[in-house]
Design a protein around this motif. Structure first.
Motif, short mmCIF file in Angstrom:
data_model
loop_
_atom_site.label_atom_id
_atom_site.label_comp_id
_atom_site.label_asym_id
_atom_site.label_seq_id
_atom_site.Cartn_x
_atom_site.Cartn_y
_atom_site.Cartn_z
N GLY B 13 0.82 -1.21 0.00
CA GLY B 13 0.00 0.00 0.00
C GLY B 13 0.86 1.26 0.00
O GLY B 13 0.59 2.22 -0.73
N GLY B 14 1.91 1.24 0.80
CA GLY B 14 2.80 2.41 0.86
C GLY B 14 3.52 2.64 -0.46
O GLY B 14 3.70 3.79 -0.89
N SER B 15 3.91 1.56 -1.12
CA SER B 15 4.61 1.71 -2.41
C SER B 15 3.65 2.21 -3.49
O SER B 15 4.02 3.05 -4.32
N MET B 16 2.41 1.69 -3.49
CA MET B 16 1.41 2.17 -4.44
C MET B 16 1.13 3.65 -4.19
O MET B 16 1.06 4.46 -5.13
N ALA B 17 0.96 4.01 -2.92
CA ALA B 17 0.70 5.40 -2.57
C ALA B 17 1.82 6.30 -3.08
O ALA B 17 1.59 7.34 -3.70
N ALA B 18 3.06 5.90 -2.83
CA ALA B 18 4.21 6.72 -3.23
C ALA B 18 4.26 6.88 -4.75
O ALA B 18 4.54 7.97 -5.26
N ALA B 19 4.00 5.79 -5.47
CA ALA B 19 4.03 5.85 -6.94
C ALA B 19 2.91 6.75 -7.46
O ALA B 19 3.10 7.52 -8.41
N LEU B 20 1.74 6.66 -6.83
CA LEU B 20 0.61 7.49 -7.26
C LEU B 20 0.88 8.96 -6.98
O LEU B 20 0.54 9.84 -7.76
N ARG B 21 1.51 9.21 -5.84
CA ARG B 21 1.82 10.59 -5.49
C ARG B 21 2.83 11.18 -6.48
O ARG B 21 2.69 12.31 -6.94
#
Lengths: 279, 279
Positions: B13-21
């Motif tokens: 979830g954190g990696s997806m969030a960072a990529a989306l950001r």
């Protein structure tokens, strides 16, 4: 600085040669496979490529046998005959008991010692050799019952000059340990790869790629290894099969608490590998 | 650019969030584990950390559920109730059939679609999250029988904005494939690690380190995976056991020619992994 002869210039022999050359030794190589010598020279792994075994080992202070193990066993007596009393003979085979027994039977056995650099990649040949392959890696040294203390010291110094870390242990003990730490992982990787023969690899991620890297390695050296370390490998495989069956029962019965316990124990068992082995 | 809510800010979830950001989306995160939200904010994985699920998903254009699978199943109806008709609901769980069945049963099921990023490391938590974790990786998208084509297109665009490669497939097919490409490697790695519990790891090299990396991964998510994909995993494990036993017989009988054949077939079976999966 020594004149070192490396017989067998594949991934391991070529990498040892390159590391020794970097350390200032004069390195002559020989490989019976046509073309390998030229590759080794052009890649700077060796100073010179010899046309024959005799030309390679003659006048050498140290001879390193880095061929598959069966070839090491047959080369030992030839190298024994071709070299002088104070030539160090070291090998780099992955199985040690038969090698050190053959070393003990040489005409001048005190100067020979078994070796095994714990390093490798799934690639093979002098094209893949790299002076850094052994850097920081363990290098097992297994004296025969007739190896002299001076030989063991010279071998350890040579290993350190390659950037590797010598550890001395009995050949039988070495073979029992590597059955678990090297040969068992190899066969598990191979069995896993066979299960993926008809699988859709578009969903394969880094986990399965790492788990099947060994299965992509050169099959050529494994016949010797299995032949010479059969009992130890078979025992390690029986233990693996029991462990795997235990997990299978937890999966089939849905015993996720036993499974979590097993995974936590497994993680603790191999935690040191995350820290001690450099990437 | 969308307002994205990420529920569960662990490694994935954190990696997806960072990529989306990084892609310009506004990302709000929520994790029921105290402290994770603050880590996610301080590491820049999310723009804001919400104190409650409601605060996280309210007003979001897209909700991503990146918790363990059992939590995804219980969160779905809550998120369904808290969000508007045109909010895309995507999950990131490793097992898909039960998730898409639960999605099909939502009050407004057309806007929900199953997802599974094929990425990971043995580390866990927002401390290990990384915007690059999904870069170039496959991201499985599994529509439920009621997912609309528009939802599938929105999800694929969102996945591409993370740098991942969407591929669409049936949830049942997904679960059968990952049993082999992900869950079987995990249990094989665990069984191998258990065989090393009392072994001398001073002779362990890069091969066994790679083979036991999965065994060092977070055990927490595997209870759900095994519970929800038990039949497929059990079948894959039975095949592995047969393959491993075959190799065991070749070793015990010293049939090195059959062993070499098996190794060559195994190497060919997984050769595509050497090329298609980036390091």
């Amino acid at each position: 600085m020594a004149r070192v002869a490396v017989v067998g210039i594949g991934l391991i022999g070529g990498s040892m040669a390159a590391a020794l050359r970097l350390a200032g030794h004069e390195v002559r190589g020989f490989d019976s496979t046509p073309g390998r010598g030229a590759v080794a020279v052009s890649r700077g792994l060796v100073d010179q490529s010899a046309g024959t075994l005799d030309e390679c080992v003659r006048d050498a202070d140290t001879v390193i046998l880095a061929t598959p193990v069966a070839a090491i066993l047959s080369l030992l007596s030839q190298v024994d005959a071709l070299t002088s009393d104070d030539t160090l003979i070291l090998d780099a085979g992955s199985v040690k008991a038969d090698v050190v027994n053959a070393m003990a039977a040489l005409s001048r056995p005190g100067r020979a010692i078994g070796g095994h650099p714990i390093a490798g990649t799934e690639a093979s040949g002098p094209e893949a050799a790299d002076a850094q392959l052994l850097a920081g890696r363990t290098f097992a040294l297994c004296p025969s019952r007739r190896t002299t203390p001076g030989t063991a010291e010279r071998a350890a110094a040579l290993v350190r000059s390659m950037g590797a870390l010598p550890i001395r242990l009995e050949a039988d003990r070495h073979d029992a340990v590597v059955a678990r730490t090297s040969h068992l992982p190899q066969v598990a990787s191979t069995a896993l790869a066979l299960c993926l023969e008809h699988a859709d690899l578009s969903l394969a991620g880094p986990g399965v790629r790492d788990m099947t890297r060994l299965a992509r390695s050169d099959a050529g050296i494994w016949g010797d290894i299995v032949r010479l370390n059969r009992a130890n490998i078979a025992e390690a495989m029986r233990e693996f099969a029991r462990r795997f069956d235990d997990i299978g029962r937890m999966v089939e019965s849905g015993d996720t608490s036993a499974l979590a316990d097993a995974m936590q124990r497994a993680g603790r068992a191999v935690a040191p590998l995350a820290e001690t082995v450099a990437v």
